[in-house]
Motif scaffolding. Structure first.
Motif, PDB file in Angstrom:
ATOM      1  N   ALA A  82       0.829  -1.209   0.000  1.00  0.00           N
ATOM      2  CA  ALA A  82       0.000   0.000   0.000  1.00  0.00           C
ATOM      3  C   ALA A  82       0.863   1.258   0.000  1.00  0.00           C
ATOM      4  N   THR A  83       1.949   1.245   0.755  1.00  0.00           N
ATOM      5  CA  THR A  83       2.853   2.410   0.797  1.00  0.00           C
ATOM      6  C   THR A  83       3.481   2.661  -0.564  1.00  0.00           C
ATOM      7  N   LEU A  84       3.920   1.593  -1.227  1.00  0.00           N
ATOM      8  CA  LEU A  84       4.488   1.734  -2.568  1.00  0.00           C
ATOM      9  C   LEU A  84       3.462   2.330  -3.531  1.00  0.00           C
ATOM     10  N   LEU A  85       2.243   1.800  -3.494  1.00  0.00           N
ATOM     11  CA  LEU A  85       1.198   2.313  -4.384  1.00  0.00           C
ATOM     12  C   LEU A  85       0.878   3.772  -4.084  1.00  0.00           C
ATOM     13  N   CYS A  86       0.832   4.142  -2.820  1.00  0.00           N
ATOM     14  CA  CYS A  86       0.573   5.545  -2.447  1.00  0.00           C
ATOM     15  C   CYS A  86       1.671   6.458  -2.975  1.00  0.00           C
ATOM     16  N   ASP A  87       2.918   6.021  -2.815  1.00  0.00           N
ATOM     17  CA  ASP A  87       4.039   6.823  -3.310  1.00  0.00           C
ATOM     18  C   ASP A  87       3.949   7.018  -4.819  1.00  0.00           C
ATOM     19  N   GLU A  88       3.625   5.953  -5.542  1.00  0.00           N
ATOM     20  CA  GLU A  88       3.516   6.034  -6.999  1.00  0.00           C
ATOM     21  C   GLU A  88       2.317   6.897  -7.414  1.00  0.00           C
ATOM     22  N   LEU A  89       1.222   6.796  -6.669  1.00  0.00           N
ATOM     23  CA  LEU A  89       0.058   7.635  -6.958  1.00  0.00           C
ATOM     24  C   LEU A  89       0.399   9.107  -6.729  1.00  0.00           C
ATOM     25  N   ASN A  90       1.148   9.389  -5.678  1.00  0.00           N
ATOM     26  CA  ASN A  90       1.559  10.764  -5.394  1.00  0.00           C
ATOM     27  C   ASN A  90       2.446  11.338  -6.495  1.00  0.00           C
ATOM     28  N   GLN A  91       3.116  10.454  -7.235  1.00  0.00           N
ATOM     29  CA  GLN A  91       3.948  10.891  -8.362  1.00  0.00           C
ATOM     30  C   GLN A  91       3.163  10.874  -9.675  1.00  0.00           C
ATOM     31  N   ASN A  92       1.839  10.672  -9.562  1.00  0.00           N
ATOM     32  CA  ASN A  92       0.939  10.680 -10.728  1.00  0.00           C
ATOM     33  C   ASN A  92       1.308   9.643 -11.788  1.00  0.00           C
ATOM     34  N   LYS A  93       1.734   8.466 -11.358  1.00  0.00           N
ATOM     35  CA  LYS A  93       2.116   7.432 -12.311  1.00  0.00           C
ATOM     36  C   LYS A  93       0.926   6.626 -12.808  1.00  0.00           C
ATOM     37  N   PHE A  94      -0.195   6.697 -12.097  1.00  0.00           N
ATOM     38  CA  PHE A  94      -1.409   6.011 -12.544  1.00  0.00           C
ATOM     39  C   PHE A  94      -2.607   6.757 -12.016  1.00  0.00           C
ATOM     40  N   ASP A  95      -3.756   6.465 -12.609  1.00  0.00           N
ATOM     41  CA  ASP A  95      -4.991   7.106 -12.174  1.00  0.00           C
ATOM     42  C   ASP A  95      -5.974   6.083 -11.622  1.00  0.00           C
ATOM     43  N   LYS A  96      -6.036   4.919 -12.259  1.00  0.00           N
ATOM     44  CA  LYS A  96      -6.983   3.887 -11.841  1.00  0.00           C
ATOM     45  C   LYS A  96      -6.216   2.634 -11.434  1.00  0.00           C
ATOM     46  N   LEU A  97      -6.737   1.983 -10.391  1.00  0.00           N
ATOM     47  CA  LEU A  97      -6.091   0.787  -9.865  1.00  0.00           C
ATOM     48  C   LEU A  97      -7.068  -0.377  -9.868  1.00  0.00           C
ATOM     49  N   PHE A  98      -6.618  -1.494 -10.412  1.00  0.00           N
ATOM     50  CA  PHE A  98      -7.362  -2.748 -10.405  1.00  0.00           C
ATOM     51  C   PHE A  98      -6.583  -3.708  -9.515  1.00  0.00           C
ATOM     52  N   VAL A  99      -7.284  -4.420  -8.642  1.00  0.00           N
ATOM     53  CA  VAL A  99      -6.612  -5.331  -7.708  1.00  0.00           C
ATOM     54  C   VAL A  99      -7.247  -6.712  -7.793  1.00  0.00           C
ATOM     55  N   ILE A 100      -6.392  -7.720  -7.956  1.00  0.00           N
ATOM     56  CA  ILE A 100      -6.806  -9.115  -7.837  1.00  0.00           C
ATOM     57  C   ILE A 100      -5.876  -9.717  -6.791  1.00  0.00           C
ATOM     58  N   ALA A 101      -6.441 -10.179  -5.689  1.00  0.00           N
ATOM     59  CA  ALA A 101      -5.612 -10.687  -4.597  1.00  0.00           C
ATOM     60  C   ALA A 101      -6.277 -11.872  -3.921  1.00  0.00           C
TER      61      ALA A 101
END
Length: 147
Positions: A82-101
């Motif tokens: 989650a921290t990695l994804l938040c950091d990447e989102l803060n850098q505007n690397k993606f807009d939409k996230l799909f999760v399969i877990a």
């Protein structure tokens, strides 16, 4: 338009894919590994539970953790992802996230996601597909990645 990101994860491995559009193939951009989640309970916690003496000569009772060491490792890994994804989102690397877990790990992820990250989550599926090929993973996603 920013690419969409797809997270595929279980308690010991997380793979992040990117897709430019609905027709584009999935491109793996990051893999995280958490080998501690594969360890047996005894390898994570070698101590025996503590004991408390009962009152008035009654027998003792074992103390038990509310969360087992194995579950705690899964929670720790979900926070790392989650921290990695938040950091990447803060850098505007993606807009939409799909999760399969994997089902139990998906719950840990949802609890670890920040409010901002949760707002970008457009699809989730509780299924363990982390070891599948990108083409097989794509078959578990909606036809349109622009949900």
């Amino acid at each position: 338009m920013k690419p969409v990101w797809i997270l595929v994860a279980d308690s010991s491995r997380a793979r992040i894919f990117s897709a430019e559009n609905s027709a584009a193939e999935l491109i793996e951009i990051e893999t995280l590994s958490h080998p501690q989640a594969r360890l047996h309970e005894q390898q994570l916690d070698s101590d025996l539970p503590g004991k408390a003496n009962g009152t008035m000569g009654a027998g003792g009772h074992n103390y038990t953790d509310e969360v087992s060491p194995k579950e705690q490792e899964e929670i720790n890994f979900s926070k790392t992802v989650a921290t990695l994804l938040c950091d990447e989102l803060n850098q505007n690397k993606f807009d939409k996230l799909f999760v399969i877990a994997a089902p139990s790990f998906l719950g840990d992820l949802r609890r670890a996601f920040s409010t901002r990250l949760s707002k970008h989550l457009v699809f989730s599926l509780d299924k363990n597909v982390v070891s599948l090929t990108p083409q097989e993973i794509r078959s578990h996603l909606p036809l349109s990645l622009s949900v």
